[in-house]
Design a protein around this motif. Structure first.
Motif, PDB file in Angstrom:
ATOM      1  N   ASP A   1      24.768  12.510 -43.482  1.00 25.99           N
ATOM      2  CA  ASP A   1      24.742  12.331 -42.026  1.00 25.99           C
ATOM      3  C   ASP A   1      23.422  12.772 -41.412  1.00 25.99           C
ATOM      4  OD1 ASP A   1      27.300  11.243 -41.726  1.00 25.99           O
ATOM      5  OD2 ASP A   1      28.228  13.219 -41.774  1.00 25.99           O
ATOM      6  N   GLY A   2      22.560  13.389 -42.222  1.00 27.55           N
ATOM      7  CA  GLY A   2      21.268  13.841 -41.712  1.00 27.55           C
ATOM      8  C   GLY A   2      20.299  14.086 -42.851  1.00 27.55           C
ATOM      9  N   SER A   3      19.079  14.489 -42.507  1.00 27.83           N
ATOM     10  CA  SER A   3      17.963  14.696 -43.438  1.00 27.83           C
ATOM     11  C   SER A   3      17.521  13.351 -44.006  1.00 27.83           C
ATOM     12  CB  SER A   3      18.326  15.677 -44.569  1.00 27.83           C
ATOM     13  OG  SER A   3      19.063  15.058 -45.586  1.00 27.83           O
ATOM     14  N   PHE A   4      16.724  13.352 -45.067  1.00 25.20           N
ATOM     15  CA  PHE A   4      16.487  12.093 -45.788  1.00 25.20           C
ATOM     16  C   PHE A   4      16.749  12.287 -47.280  1.00 25.20           C
ATOM     17  CE2 PHE A   4      11.759  13.114 -44.891  1.00 25.20           C
ATOM     18  CZ  PHE A   4      11.596  13.879 -46.018  1.00 25.20           C
ATOM     19  N   PHE A   5      17.851  13.008 -47.536  1.00 19.75           N
ATOM     20  CA  PHE A   5      18.294  13.237 -48.902  1.00 19.75           C
ATOM     21  C   PHE A   5      19.754  12.827 -49.060  1.00 19.75           C
ATOM     22  CE2 PHE A   5      15.053  16.669 -48.415  1.00 19.75           C
ATOM     23  CZ  PHE A   5      14.142  16.174 -49.344  1.00 19.75           C
ATOM     24  N   ALA A   6      20.106  12.424 -50.275  1.00 16.65           N
ATOM     25  CA  ALA A   6      21.496  12.153 -50.626  1.00 16.65           C
ATOM     26  C   ALA A   6      21.862  13.037 -51.808  1.00 16.65           C
ATOM     27  CB  ALA A   6      21.690  10.681 -50.975  1.00 16.65           C
ATOM     28  N   TRP A   7      23.092  13.509 -51.820  1.00 16.38           N
ATOM     29  CA  TRP A   7      23.577  14.486 -52.801  1.00 16.38           C
ATOM     30  C   TRP A   7      24.713  13.839 -53.585  1.00 16.38           C
ATOM     31  CZ3 TRP A   7      21.627  18.634 -54.772  1.00 16.38           C
ATOM     32  CH2 TRP A   7      22.368  19.742 -55.162  1.00 16.38           C
ATOM     33  N   PHE A   8      24.413  13.492 -54.833  1.00 14.22           N
ATOM     34  CA  PHE A   8      25.364  12.736 -55.647  1.00 14.22           C
ATOM     35  C   PHE A   8      25.869  13.577 -56.814  1.00 14.22           C
ATOM     36  CE2 PHE A   8      23.739   9.052 -53.473  1.00 14.22           C
ATOM     37  CZ  PHE A   8      24.742   8.088 -53.591  1.00 14.22           C
TER      38      PHE A   8
ATOM     39  N   VAL B   1      12.529   8.369 -49.796  1.00 15.16           N
ATOM     40  CA  VAL B   1      11.104   8.254 -49.501  1.00 15.16           C
ATOM     41  C   VAL B   1      10.460   7.090 -50.254  1.00 15.16           C
ATOM     42  CG1 VAL B   1      10.759  10.644 -48.794  1.00 15.16           C
ATOM     43  CG2 VAL B   1      10.676  10.078 -51.220  1.00 15.16           C
ATOM     44  N   HIS B   2      11.241   6.011 -50.417  1.00 15.03           N
ATOM     45  CA  HIS B   2      10.733   4.763 -50.969  1.00 15.03           C
ATOM     46  C   HIS B   2      11.259   3.613 -50.126  1.00 15.03           C
ATOM     47  CE1 HIS B   2       9.089   6.507 -54.651  1.00 15.03           C
ATOM     48  NE2 HIS B   2      10.201   7.208 -54.774  1.00 15.03           N
ATOM     49  N   ASP B   3      10.561   2.494 -50.158  1.00 13.12           N
ATOM     50  CA  ASP B   3      11.039   1.339 -49.401  1.00 13.12           C
ATOM     51  C   ASP B   3      12.332   0.808 -50.027  1.00 13.12           C
ATOM     52  OD1 ASP B   3      10.388  -0.472 -51.569  1.00 13.12           O
ATOM     53  OD2 ASP B   3       8.309  -0.485 -50.867  1.00 13.12           O
ATOM     54  N   GLU B   4      12.995  -0.081 -49.304  1.00 10.12           N
ATOM     55  CA  GLU B   4      14.321  -0.545 -49.708  1.00 10.12           C
ATOM     56  C   GLU B   4      14.296  -1.240 -51.070  1.00 10.12           C
ATOM     57  OE1 GLU B   4      16.063  -2.753 -46.432  1.00 10.12           O
ATOM     58  OE2 GLU B   4      15.152  -1.354 -45.010  1.00 10.12           O
ATOM     59  N   GLU B   5      13.259  -2.012 -51.312  1.00  6.95           N
ATOM     60  CA  GLU B   5      13.163  -2.716 -52.596  1.00  6.95           C
ATOM     61  C   GLU B   5      13.071  -1.731 -53.757  1.00  6.95           C
ATOM     62  OE1 GLU B   5      10.189  -5.864 -54.934  1.00  6.95           O
ATOM     63  OE2 GLU B   5       9.868  -5.436 -52.812  1.00  6.95           O
ATOM     64  N   THR B   6      12.268  -0.681 -53.582  1.00  6.27           N
ATOM     65  CA  THR B   6      12.110   0.314 -54.647  1.00  6.27           C
ATOM     66  C   THR B   6      13.405   1.090 -54.860  1.00  6.27           C
ATOM     67  OG1 THR B   6       9.751   0.499 -54.120  1.00  6.27           O
ATOM     68  CG2 THR B   6      10.715   2.259 -55.442  1.00  6.27           C
TER      69      THR B   6
ATOM     70  N   VAL C   1       9.144   8.286 -33.811  1.00 11.65           N
ATOM     71  CA  VAL C   1      10.194   9.115 -34.394  1.00 11.65           C
ATOM     72  C   VAL C   1      11.491   8.307 -34.475  1.00 11.65           C
ATOM     73  CG1 VAL C   1      11.526  11.244 -34.162  1.00 11.65           C
ATOM     74  CG2 VAL C   1       9.125  11.197 -33.471  1.00 11.65           C
ATOM     75  N   LYS C   2      11.775   7.569 -33.410  1.00 10.59           N
ATOM     76  CA  LYS C   2      12.965   6.706 -33.402  1.00 10.59           C
ATOM     77  C   LYS C   2      12.871   5.659 -34.510  1.00 10.59           C
ATOM     78  CE  LYS C   2      15.569   3.526 -30.448  1.00 10.59           C
ATOM     79  NZ  LYS C   2      15.645   2.851 -29.125  1.00 10.59           N
ATOM     80  N   ARG C   3      11.668   5.082 -34.693  1.00 10.11           N
ATOM     81  CA  ARG C   3      11.478   4.075 -35.730  1.00 10.11           C
ATOM     82  C   ARG C   3      11.717   4.685 -37.114  1.00 10.11           C
ATOM     83  NH1 ARG C   3       8.119   2.738 -39.424  1.00 10.11           N
ATOM     84  NH2 ARG C   3       6.689   4.446 -38.922  1.00 10.11           N
ATOM     85  N   LEU C   4      11.215   5.900 -37.330  1.00 11.87           N
ATOM     86  CA  LEU C   4      11.420   6.569 -38.613  1.00 11.87           C
ATOM     87  C   LEU C   4      12.904   6.806 -38.878  1.00 11.87           C
ATOM     88  CD1 LEU C   4       8.722   9.378 -39.004  1.00 11.87           C
ATOM     89  CD2 LEU C   4       9.101   7.412 -40.501  1.00 11.87           C
ATOM     90  N   ARG C   5      13.615   7.275 -37.852  1.00  8.98           N
ATOM     91  CA  ARG C   5      15.039   7.524 -37.999  1.00  8.98           C
ATOM     92  C   ARG C   5      15.769   6.243 -38.408  1.00  8.98           C
ATOM     93  NH1 ARG C   5      16.170   8.550 -32.988  1.00  8.98           N
ATOM     94  NH2 ARG C   5      15.420  10.698 -33.093  1.00  8.98           N
ATOM     95  N   GLU C   6      15.429   5.145 -37.769  1.00  6.22           N
ATOM     96  CA  GLU C   6      16.066   3.865 -38.097  1.00  6.22           C
ATOM     97  C   GLU C   6      15.704   3.416 -39.503  1.00  6.22           C
ATOM     98  OE1 GLU C   6      14.636   1.476 -34.900  1.00  6.22           O
ATOM     99  OE2 GLU C   6      16.169   2.177 -33.474  1.00  6.22           O
ATOM    100  N   MET C   7      14.452   3.673 -39.914  1.00  9.15           N
ATOM    101  CA  MET C   7      14.014   3.300 -41.257  1.00  9.15           C
ATOM    102  C   MET C   7      14.806   4.065 -42.319  1.00  9.15           C
ATOM    103  SD  MET C   7      10.277   3.890 -43.039  1.00  9.15           S
ATOM    104  CE  MET C   7      10.607   5.631 -43.342  1.00  9.15           C
ATOM    105  N   TYR C   8      14.975   5.383 -42.121  1.00 10.43           N
ATOM    106  CA  TYR C   8      15.716   6.180 -43.095  1.00 10.43           C
ATOM    107  C   TYR C   8      17.198   5.805 -43.108  1.00 10.43           C
ATOM    108  CZ  TYR C   8      11.638   9.186 -43.815  1.00 10.43           C
ATOM    109  OH  TYR C   8      10.391   9.666 -44.130  1.00 10.43           O
ATOM    110  N   LEU C   9      17.734   5.436 -41.965  1.00  9.34           N
ATOM    111  CA  LEU C   9      19.129   4.994 -41.920  1.00  9.34           C
ATOM    112  C   LEU C   9      19.320   3.738 -42.765  1.00  9.34           C
ATOM    113  CD1 LEU C   9      22.021   5.074 -40.913  1.00  9.34           C
ATOM    114  CD2 LEU C   9      21.251   3.941 -38.805  1.00  9.34           C
ATOM    115  N   LYS C  10      18.407   2.786 -42.631  1.00 12.81           N
ATOM    116  CA  LYS C  10      18.490   1.558 -43.430  1.00 12.81           C
ATOM    117  C   LYS C  10      18.363   1.871 -44.915  1.00 12.81           C
ATOM    118  CE  LYS C  10      16.675  -1.565 -39.864  1.00 12.81           C
ATOM    119  NZ  LYS C  10      15.527  -2.437 -39.470  1.00 12.81           N
TER     120      LYS C  10
END
Length: 390
Positions: free
Chosen positions: A322-329, A371-376, A293-302
């Motif tokens: 500041d939370g979730s794995f969504f951004a609102w633009f 929900v995609h890797d950094e390159e994507t 879970v900690k690894r996932l949190r760090e992955m989404y932060l990156k």
């Protein structure tokens, strides 16, 4: 072939926003287009191996091949209690304060079926997760939107609710960390909510789907941590995000005993609980090492940081969630959220979720999922940038 008429309840259901998005993406893919889909919130990495192994081991047990107990195995409900005690310092009774759910989505629809009658009012966040609307529609109840606006940190302003509305309201839906805005709240907001609910006899339903993912130094609070919260409401949690178990369809509701009892009664008529091996694997997820879970949190932060960096590079101004794995633009000036979403899909092969799909106050924004890797993510944002809209 006879074409049978749908019931009034079925006809009242809103169109399924995410199904519409999925169809649009599939149509483009069928034309041979390489689509980068930012519109959905389905985790792209696999379930941790120790959880999968737990499922395999449990599936070999012949006792799991029989019908599960109607209201779920006690070992799973005890695991839920252990999880809440460890993570939030909240004590729960596994027999009276925990309900096994077929994913959080199901519970969010079922709670309206338990608490609302025709003409009753549900307070719903706007913008908000569209499936809150589904249960309300099935009951022929009414929705009263609570605007979530940037100038109020995407929190509902309870001072805007009239006495008449509060008297009619039976249910209030909340969701922090928030989908779609990525906004968060603190305990003082939940304290205020508990007080309002007590004064007006409103059942609070807190959707805690993204509780594990904080991008600040502070852990997200559970609604049940506020004094008196169990007196006025429940919290619904899904393992889909925290443990990458979206396809497993398992979650739980915890809190107010009368509401938990109603949910159990309704589900007694709908299901004979979940496959026991899935419940066993879920119990393993909740009670074993939380390193993944900690690894996932760090992955989404990156990923969030990459998204914000690329947005800045193309001139797209937005606030980092500041939370979730969504951004609102915000959508570009002069374009509606739908116009922008259509343009980037057709001309840049990128799918974003238009904010109007989340409610009236979602207009002018779009949601992007991490929900995609950094390159994507970089590639998708650069494609959007190539349209020179900002």
């Amino acid at each position: 072939m006879i074409k049978f008429s749908a019931s009034k309840a079925i006809e009242r259901l809103p169109s399924q926003f995410f199904a519409k998005q999925e169809k649009a993406v599939l149509e483009r893919k069928n034309l041979g287009r390489d689509i980068i889909n930012f519109s959905q919130g389905s985790p792209d990495t696999k379930t941790p191996e120790h959880i999968v192994e737990s499922l395999k081991e449990a599936a070999e047990d012949p006792n799991m091949h029989r019908y599960s107990p109607f209201q779920g195995f006690r070992f799973y409900k005890e695991a839920v209690c252990e999880f809440y005690e460890r993570e939030y310092g909240v004590t729960l009774d596994p027999d009276e304060e925990v309900c096994v759910l077929f994913g959080g989505k199901g519970g969010l629809v079922e709670v309206s079926q338990c608490l609302l009658d025709e003409g009753d009012v549900a307070l719903v966040p706007d913008p908000g997760y569209p499936d809150y609307w589904s249960g309300v529609a099935l009951q022929n109840a009414l929705m009263h939107p609570m605007p979530l606006q940037e100038e109020h940190q995407f929190l509902p302003n309870y001072n805007d609710l009239t006495k008449e509305t509060l008297e009619k309201a039976k249910v209030m839906f909340l969701n922090y960390p928030n989908n779609p805005t990525g906004a968060i709240c603190d305990t003082s907001f939940f304290d205020e909510t508990v007080q309002l609910a007590k004064e007006n006899n409103i059942c609070v339903v807190h959707d805690f789907a993204y509780g594990a993912f904080s991008f600040t130094d502070q852990k997200h609070p559970s609604f049940l941590q506020s004094e008196g919260a169990k007196d006025v409401g429940i919290e619904i949690y899904t393992l889909s995000k925290t443990y990458n178990m979206a396809g497993w369809r398992i979650g739980f509701a915890v809190g107010n005993r009368s509401v938990i009892k109603m949910l159990n009664v309704l589900q007694d008529h709908l299901y004979v609980s979940l496959f026991g091996a899935v419940q066993k694997a879920a119990a393993t997820a909740l009670t074993s090492s939380q390193d993944e879970v900690k690894r996932l949190r760090e992955m989404y932060l990156k990923r969030r940081d990459v998204l914000m960096e690329e947005a800045k590079n193309i001139g797209w101004e937005g606030t980092a969630p500041d939370g979730s794995f969504f951004a609102w633009f915000p959508a570009p000036k002069g374009m509606s959220s739908q116009q922008f979403a259509d343009k980037v899909l057709l001309e840049a092969d990128v799918c974003v979720a238009p904010g109007n799909g989340f409610g009236t106050y979602g207009e002018g924004y779009v949601r992007l999922g991490l929900v995609h890797d950094e390159e994507t993510i970089r590639k998708g944002m650069q494609r959007i940038g190539s349209l020179n809209l900002f």
